[in-house]
Design a protein around this motif. Structure first.
Motif, PDB file in Angstrom:
ATOM      1  N   TRP A   1      38.617 -60.803 -16.894  1.00 22.91           N
ATOM      2  CA  TRP A   1      37.831 -59.617 -16.324  1.00 22.91           C
ATOM      3  C   TRP A   1      38.536 -59.538 -14.831  1.00 22.91           C
ATOM      4  O   TRP A   1      39.003 -58.462 -14.570  1.00 22.91           O
ATOM      5  CB  TRP A   1      36.333 -59.757 -16.215  1.00 22.91           C
ATOM      6  CG  TRP A   1      35.781 -59.269 -17.512  1.00 22.91           C
ATOM      7  CD1 TRP A   1      35.185 -60.266 -18.567  1.00 22.91           C
ATOM      8  CD2 TRP A   1      35.433 -58.071 -18.028  1.00 22.91           C
ATOM      9  NE1 TRP A   1      34.602 -59.631 -19.433  1.00 22.91           N
ATOM     10  CE2 TRP A   1      34.651 -58.235 -19.288  1.00 22.91           C
ATOM     11  CE3 TRP A   1      35.682 -56.606 -17.621  1.00 22.91           C
ATOM     12  CZ2 TRP A   1      34.329 -57.059 -19.935  1.00 22.91           C
ATOM     13  CZ3 TRP A   1      35.567 -55.644 -18.464  1.00 22.91           C
ATOM     14  CH2 TRP A   1      34.451 -55.865 -19.582  1.00 22.91           C
TER      15      TRP A   1
ATOM     16  N   LEU B   1      40.824 -57.059 -12.913  1.00 24.45           N
ATOM     17  CA  LEU B   1      40.501 -56.198 -12.155  1.00 24.45           C
ATOM     18  C   LEU B   1      41.481 -56.323 -10.886  1.00 24.45           C
ATOM     19  O   LEU B   1      41.885 -55.208 -10.203  1.00 24.45           O
ATOM     20  CB  LEU B   1      38.962 -56.835 -11.580  1.00 24.45           C
ATOM     21  CG  LEU B   1      38.051 -55.733 -10.827  1.00 24.45           C
ATOM     22  CD1 LEU B   1      37.755 -54.657 -11.933  1.00 24.45           C
ATOM     23  CD2 LEU B   1      36.869 -56.457 -10.567  1.00 24.45           C
TER      24      LEU B   1
ATOM     25  N   ALA C   1      44.494 -54.460 -11.722  1.00 26.76           N
ATOM     26  CA  ALA C   1      44.295 -53.275 -11.453  1.00 26.76           C
ATOM     27  C   ALA C   1      44.480 -52.728  -9.966  1.00 26.76           C
ATOM     28  O   ALA C   1      44.998 -51.665  -9.698  1.00 26.76           O
ATOM     29  CB  ALA C   1      43.082 -52.783 -12.085  1.00 26.76           C
TER      30      ALA C   1
ATOM     31  N   VAL D   1      48.210 -53.029  -9.075  1.00 28.22           N
ATOM     32  CA  VAL D   1      49.158 -51.681  -9.685  1.00 28.22           C
ATOM     33  C   VAL D   1      48.410 -50.527  -8.833  1.00 28.22           C
ATOM     34  O   VAL D   1      49.257 -49.674  -8.411  1.00 28.22           O
ATOM     35  CB  VAL D   1      48.522 -51.681 -10.886  1.00 28.22           C
ATOM     36  CG1 VAL D   1      49.064 -50.375 -11.551  1.00 28.22           C
ATOM     37  CG2 VAL D   1      49.205 -52.851 -11.825  1.00 28.22           C
ATOM     38  N   GLY D   2      47.227 -50.326  -8.686  1.00 29.50           N
ATOM     39  CA  GLY D   2      46.611 -49.040  -8.012  1.00 29.50           C
ATOM     40  C   GLY D   2      47.295 -48.770  -6.661  1.00 29.50           C
ATOM     41  O   GLY D   2      47.636 -47.832  -6.285  1.00 29.50           O
TER      42      GLY D   2
ATOM     43  N   GLN E   1      49.707 -46.065  -5.286  1.00 29.50           N
ATOM     44  CA  GLN E   1      49.534 -44.852  -4.179  1.00 29.50           C
ATOM     45  C   GLN E   1      50.207 -45.199  -2.818  1.00 29.50           C
ATOM     46  O   GLN E   1      50.397 -44.270  -1.844  1.00 29.50           O
ATOM     47  CB  GLN E   1      47.953 -44.872  -4.145  1.00 29.50           C
ATOM     48  CG  GLN E   1      47.310 -44.348  -5.234  1.00 29.50           C
ATOM     49  CD  GLN E   1      45.823 -44.580  -5.018  1.00 29.50           C
ATOM     50  OE1 GLN E   1      45.395 -45.130  -3.996  1.00 29.50           O
ATOM     51  NE2 GLN E   1      44.916 -44.244  -6.090  1.00 29.50           N
ATOM     52  N   ARG E   2      50.879 -46.249  -2.771  1.00 31.00           N
ATOM     53  CA  ARG E   2      51.413 -46.663  -1.413  1.00 31.00           C
ATOM     54  C   ARG E   2      52.850 -46.653  -1.251  1.00 31.00           C
ATOM     55  O   ARG E   2      53.428 -47.135  -0.502  1.00 31.00           O
ATOM     56  CB  ARG E   2      50.948 -48.221  -0.766  1.00 31.00           C
ATOM     57  CG  ARG E   2      49.574 -48.182  -0.593  1.00 31.00           C
ATOM     58  CD  ARG E   2      49.303 -47.558   0.903  1.00 31.00           C
ATOM     59  NE  ARG E   2      47.590 -47.775   0.972  1.00 31.00           N
ATOM     60  CZ  ARG E   2      46.687 -46.939   0.764  1.00 31.00           C
ATOM     61  NH1 ARG E   2      47.200 -45.810   0.200  1.00 31.00           N
ATOM     62  NH2 ARG E   2      45.594 -47.017   0.952  1.00 31.00           N
TER      63      ARG E   2
ATOM     64  N   GLU F   1      55.908 -45.417  -0.140  1.00 27.27           N
ATOM     65  CA  GLU F   1      56.341 -44.717   1.023  1.00 27.27           C
ATOM     66  C   GLU F   1      57.644 -43.742   0.930  1.00 27.27           C
ATOM     67  O   GLU F   1      57.436 -42.681   1.708  1.00 27.27           O
ATOM     68  CB  GLU F   1      56.441 -45.937   2.092  1.00 27.27           C
ATOM     69  CG  GLU F   1      55.041 -46.489   2.428  1.00 27.27           C
ATOM     70  CD  GLU F   1      55.143 -47.500   3.789  1.00 27.27           C
ATOM     71  OE1 GLU F   1      56.269 -48.128   3.744  1.00 27.27           O
ATOM     72  OE2 GLU F   1      54.334 -47.548   4.334  1.00 27.27           O
ATOM     73  N   VAL F   2      58.541 -44.312   0.477  1.00 27.57           N
ATOM     74  CA  VAL F   2      59.944 -43.528   0.363  1.00 27.57           C
ATOM     75  C   VAL F   2      60.195 -43.416  -1.182  1.00 27.57           C
ATOM     76  O   VAL F   2      60.409 -44.361  -1.908  1.00 27.57           O
ATOM     77  CB  VAL F   2      60.964 -44.061   1.221  1.00 27.57           C
ATOM     78  CG1 VAL F   2      62.230 -43.176   1.076  1.00 27.57           C
ATOM     79  CG2 VAL F   2      60.468 -44.374   2.468  1.00 27.57           C
ATOM     80  N   ARG F   3      60.185 -42.215  -1.581  1.00 30.18           N
ATOM     81  CA  ARG F   3      60.712 -42.037  -2.779  1.00 30.18           C
ATOM     82  C   ARG F   3      62.228 -41.126  -2.821  1.00 30.18           C
ATOM     83  O   ARG F   3      62.442 -40.161  -2.262  1.00 30.18           O
ATOM     84  CB  ARG F   3      59.713 -40.945  -3.564  1.00 30.18           C
ATOM     85  CG  ARG F   3      58.561 -41.838  -3.847  1.00 30.18           C
ATOM     86  CD  ARG F   3      57.323 -40.796  -4.516  1.00 30.18           C
ATOM     87  NE  ARG F   3      57.117 -39.494  -3.704  1.00 30.18           N
ATOM     88  CZ  ARG F   3      56.848 -38.446  -4.374  1.00 30.18           C
ATOM     89  NH1 ARG F   3      57.179 -38.182  -5.798  1.00 30.18           N
ATOM     90  NH2 ARG F   3      56.809 -37.496  -3.724  1.00 30.18           N
ATOM     91  N   VAL F   4      62.964 -41.449  -3.771  1.00 32.32           N
ATOM     92  CA  VAL F   4      64.323 -40.752  -3.781  1.00 32.32           C
ATOM     93  C   VAL F   4      64.364 -40.195  -5.209  1.00 32.32           C
ATOM     94  O   VAL F   4      64.383 -41.092  -6.185  1.00 32.32           O
ATOM     95  CB  VAL F   4      65.739 -41.876  -3.326  1.00 32.32           C
ATOM     96  CG1 VAL F   4      66.907 -41.216  -3.561  1.00 32.32           C
ATOM     97  CG2 VAL F   4      65.204 -42.560  -2.163  1.00 32.32           C
TER      98      VAL F   4
END
Lengths: 375, 382
Positions: free
Chosen positions: A14, A18, A21, A24-25, A29-30, A32-35
Motif C-alpha cells: 500500500w 501510495l 502514485a 508519478v502524480g 504535473q511538474r 516544466e518545458v514541453r516540446v
C-alpha cells in the motif's frame, strides 16, 4: 514486535503504491518545458472550420444589401455572422443567419452533411449532393439551396434547415434558416426572395496592399446591424482633412483620413437600436480587431473616459494593438453615445500614428454631433 | 513498549472518532471559506494541505492552527489500515467487516490519487470548428513556436511555474535563452500615452505601444487572473529584444532569428490529443414561449486518424462523452448559441469510488445477513 512485522510486511505494498502514485502524480504535473510538433493551426491559415471571424481586420468582404421579408425581425448579428434575423410565430421560432467564410469553408459536402446530422439525416456523397441541391438565385448569381427536414437528434423536435450557398470571389457565403419544421417550410418562399434580394457592393476607399486593414472597409461592425433606423445622419462638423466616402449598407457615414507615406485610417459611424451589444461587448470586439483579447467589465470601465457631447454623454476608449496580418501598429479610437432606445458608435481605426494624430479632430467631431429626435 | 503504544494509538477507535470530527469541522470551515477565498484557494488551503495556517498581517509568519485535509486523511488512512491489521482476522465470520474496511481504505486512497493525478481542462468549439487540444482552466504557458516549416510548427511550451523560477531558461530545442524580466500573476494592459515619460515595458512587438499594470490576484470563481510577462531573448551574449506577452494579447508576436520565424504567446496551457473533435451542432432548447432552458447539447464528431475512428456523439447534461481516459461534460456555451464549452476531466482513478461503494455495500449486506441468520437460528433453538 510481532505486530510491527505484520504491519511492515502487509502494508508495504500500500505504502509503496501510495509513494509511487505521489511521485508519478507530481512528475506529471511538474513538467516544466514541453516540446512538440503540431500541424499548422487551420484557424490561422484561413482554412475550413474557423473561417475568418466577421468584422476582423483583414476581411475585405464586400458589403451586403438586402430586403428583409415581412415578419422577420433583424437582430444583433453576433460574432461570425454578417446579419441575423428572428422569425417567431406563436411558440414556433426560426433563426436566420448570414455567414461569409473565406476559402472553401469546409466544402459544401462537409457543411451539408453537418447540417443533415443536425436534423438526424444520414450523410450523403458528393454525387447525391448534386441531386439534393435546388437551383436558386443569390445576388443575381446561381447558388445552391438545400432543404433538409428531419428530427433533431437531441430534442426529437421536427426541425428544418434551409441553406443557401454561394461561392463568390474566394468567399463561401452561407445563408441558413433553422427552426421549427412547419414554420421554416412556410417561410421558404420568403427565404428564396430574401436570397434573390441580396446585392453585393464593393468596399469603399481602397487601401494600399500592405496597409493595415481598416475595419468597416471590408465588413460591417457586428453590433451595427441597424440601418439608419429612420434617424438619419446627425448634423456634425466634419474636419477638413477627412474625406467622406460611400458608407455602404450598415454604416450611417464613413470618412477616410490620409496620412504621410500612404498610410490611412477610417472613421465609421453606425447606429444600433437598443444598446447595440453594450459597452463591454463592443469594446471587446474592437480589441479583437487589433489582436488583443477580451477584458473583464471592471478593467474595461477603468480604461473608458467620459466625454460630454452635444448629444449626451459619450464613452471614449483608445485601444492600441497591431494589425493581425501585417503586424504593423494599429490603433482604434472609439466613442459610444447612448441615447434613449438607440446607441451611436464612432470608430477611428488604422495606422497607429495617424490615429493618434487625428485624436483631437475625432473628439471634436463626436462632440459636435447633433441628433434628430426620430428613432 | 513504545512501539506497542504507537501501534495502539494509531489503531484506536478514539483516533477514528477524532479524525472524523476534525474532518467534519474541516469540511464545514472550508466550505464557508469559499465565499471569501473562492473555490481553488479554499481547496488548496483547507484540503490540499497538511495544516491550515494563520498568517498575522504584516508579520510574515505562518502559524499552523488546524490540521489540513492531507493530514486528517492520511492519519485516518493509517488508522484504518492499522486497526484492520491489528484487530481483524480473515475469517468467514468477519468477512463483512473486512469488506467494509477495504472499501473505506479504497475510497481514501482513490481520493488521494484523484487529487494527485486528475487533470481538468476546457474545450471551446464554434459550430464547424475542429480542435485536437484542450486548454487548462487556470494554468498558462509561454509558447515559442517555430512556424517556419510549411506543414507543421515546432512548439516549445514553458509552464508558468518555470517562468517564476531563477532565469534564464535554456533548452536544447531553443536557439536562444529566455529571460523573464518580470512576471505579473494578474495584470491589465492599457495604451501607452505618446508623451509618456516611463519607458515602454518592452521594445519589440506590442511592447512599445502598451503599458502593463499589476493587479492583485483574484480568487473568486467568476473572475480569472490574466497574467503578463516581460521577457528578453538572448543569443550568444546579445539581446534579441524584449517582448511583452500577456493573456490579453491574442495574436502571437512574430520575429525572425537566424533565418527562422518564431511566434511568442502567453496562453492557457494546451493539452494536445491524438484525436480531434469537431462541433457539428450546439442546441440550447427552451420551453415553448419562455426563456427557461430545457436542454443544452453538443453533437460532436470524434476523429482519430491512427485508428480510422470517425463517429458522432451527443453530449448533454449528465451524459458526458468518455473517451481515451477523458470525460467531456457539457459545461457552458457561447451567448449566440453557436459555440459550446466542454469541461474535460482526466481522472485515472475515477472508478475507485464506485468499487469502494460496492465493497462497503457488499460488506454491510453480508454483515447484516450473518447477524440476521444468527438471530433467526437462536430464536428457532429457543
Amino acid at each position: 514486535m510481532v505486530s510491527f512485522c505484520i504491519i511492515d510486511s502487509k502494508s508495504s505494498p500500500w505504502l509503496w503504491g501510495l509513494l509511487l502514485a505521489v511521485l508519478v502524480g507530481s512528475g506529471c504535473q511538474r513538467e516544466e518545458v514541453r516540446v512538440y510538433r503540431v500541424a499548422k493551426d487551420p484557424a490561422k491559415s484561413g482554412s475550413p472550420g474557423m473561417g475568418q471571424a466577421h468584422g476582423q481586420p483583414g476581411s475585405r468582404l464586400p458589403r451586403l444589401e438586402y430586403q428583409v421579408p415581412s415578419g422577420w425581425e433583424e437582430v444583433a448579428a453576433g460574432e461570425m455572422r454578417l446579419a441575423s434575423f428572428k422569425v417567431q410565430e406563436g411558440s414556433s421560432a426560426a433563426d436566420v443567419g448570414v455567414f461569409p467564410l473565406p476559402g472553401l469553408a469546409g466544402g459544401d459536402l462537409g457543411n451539408v452533411n453537418r447540417w443533415r446530422s443536425q436534423v438526424g439525416l444520414p450523410a450523403v456523397t458528393e454525387g447525391d449532393l448534386a441531386k439534393l441541391a435546388e437551383e436558386v438565385s443569390i445576388a443575381g448569381s446561381p447558388g445552391r439551396l438545400f432543404d433538409l427536414a428531419g428530427e433533431n437528434p437531441g430534442s426529437g423536435e421536427k426541425t428544418r434547415i434551409l441553406a443557401g450557398i454561394l461561392h463568390r470571389e474566394g468567399v463561401a457565403w452561407f445563408f441558413k434558416m433553422t427552426g421549427d419544421d412547419a414554420l421554416v417550410a412556410k417561410n421558404k418562399p420568403l427565404f428564396v426572395e430574401f436570397l434573390k434580394s441580396m446585392r453585393f457592393t464593393s468596399p469603399q476607399g481602397e487601401l494600399p496592399p500592405d496597409h493595415p486593414p481598416i475595419d468597416g472597409m471590408g465588413a460591417m461592425p457586428a453590433a451595427a446591424s441597424g440601418k439608419d433606423g429612420g434617424a438619419g445622419k446627425p448634423a456634425w462638423a466634419v474636419p477638413a482633412t477627412w474625406k467622406e466616402v460611400a458608407a455602404g449598407a450598415f454604416l450611417i457615414s464613413k470618412f477616410v483620413v490620409n496620412g504621410p507615406n500612404d498610410v490611412q485610417a477610417a472613421v465609421n459611424v453606425s447606429m444600433s437600436p437598443g444598446d447595440g451589444g453594450g459597452l463591454v461587448g463592443n469594446i471587446n470586439r474592437w480589441r479583437k480587431q487589433v489582436g488583443l483579447s477580451e477584458m473583464g467589465e471592471a478593467e474595461i470601465r477603468g480604461q473608458v473616459a467620459e466625454l460630454e457631447t452635444a448629444g449626451g454623454k459619450a464613452m471614449v476608449v483608445e485601444i492600441t494593438g497591431s494589425d493581425p496580418q501585417s503586424g504593423k501598429p494599429a490603433k482604434i479610437l472609439g466613442a459610444i453615445v447612448g441615447q434613449p432606445g438607440r446607441t451611436w458608435f464612432y470608430k477611428l481605426m488604422g495606422d497607429a500614428e495617424l490615429v493618434a494624430r487625428e485624436k483631437d479632430a475625432f473628439i471634436q467631431f463626436v462632440k459636435s454631433a447633433r441628433y434628430s429626435n426620430a428613432s | 513498549m513504545l512501539l506497542d503504544r504507537i501501534i495502539q494509538f494509531f489503531s484506536s477507535l478514539k483516533l477514528t472518532v477524532v479524525c472524523l470530527g476534525l474532518g467534519l469541522v474541516l469540511v464545514f470551515w472550508g466550505t464557508m471559506a469559499q465565499v471569501e477565498m473562492g473555490l481553488y484557494q479554499a481547496q488548496n488551503e483547507f484540503f490540499r494541505s497538511l495544516f491550515i495556517y494563520w498568517k498575522p498581517e504584516g508579520s510574515g509568519l505562518k502559524i499552523p492552527i488546524f490540521p489540513g485535509g492531507y493530514l486528517v486523511g492520511t492519519v485516518l488512512l493509517i488508522n484504518l489500515i492499522a486497526a484492520h491489521i491489528q484487530r481483524f482476522e480473515l475469517s468467514r465470520k468477519k468477512i463483512g467487516l473486512f469488506l467494509v474496511h477495504s472499501g473505506l481504505i479504497l475510497l481514501l486512497v482513490g481520493q488521494l490519487l484523484t487529487d494527485l493525478l486528475s487533470q481538468e481542462s476546457m474545450l471551446h468549439l464554434r459550430e464547424g470548428e475542429t480542435k485536437n487540444y484542450t486548454e487548462a482552466d487556470t494554468d498558462v504557458e509561454l509558447a515559442i513556436a517555430d512556424v517556419t516549416d510549411r506543414d507543421s510548427d515546432k512548439v516549445v511550451a514553458i509552464d508558468y511555474r518555470r517562468l517564476l523560477k531563477p532565469n534564464p531558461i535554456q533548452h536544447e530545442a531553443l536557439p536562444f535563452a529566455v529571460e523573464v524580466r518580470k512576471f505579473y500573476v494578474n495584470s491589465v494592459l492599457a495604451d501607452r500615452a505618446k508623451d509618456a515619460k516611463e519607458p515602454p515595458p518592452a521594445t519589440m512587438g506590442f511592447g512599445p505601444q502598451l503599458v502593463v499594470e499589476e493587479k492583485p490576484p483574484v480568487t473568486a470563481m467568476d473572475k480569472r487572473n490574466v497574467p503578463s510577462a516581460v521577457i528578453e531573448l538572448r543569443s550568444g551574449g546579445n539581446s534579441l529584444g524584449t517582448w511583452l506577452v500577456s493573456g490579453y494579447i491574442n495574436q502571437p508576436q512574430r520575429f525572425t532569428h537566424e533565418g527562422r520565424t518564431y511566434e511568442l504567446s502567453l496562453r492557457r496551457t494546451r493539452l494536445y490529443k491524438p484525436y480531434s473533435i469537431q462541433l457539428l451542432d450546439f442546441r440550447h432548447d427552451v420551453y415553448p414561449g419562455t426563456d427557461i432552458p430545457k436542454n443544452f447539447s453538443s453533437r460532436v464528431r470524434v476523429m482519430r486518424p491512427d485508428t480510422g475512428e470517425d463517429r458522432e456523439v451527443l453530449i448533454y447534461m449528465n451524459n458526458p462523452l468518455r473517451y481515451a481516459g477523458e470525460t467531456y461534460y457539457q459545461a457552458s456555451f457561447d451567448t449566440d448559441n453557436e459555440g459550446t464549452i466542454l469541461q474535460v476531466v482526466r481522472n485515472p482513478s475515477w472508478l475507485a469510488p464506485y468499487f469502494a461503494c460496492i465493497l462497503v455495500s457488499a460488506g454491510l449486506i453480508i454483515q447484516f445477513m450473518m447477524h440476521m441468520m444468527g438471530f433467526v437460528r437462536k430464536r428457532r433453538t429457543a
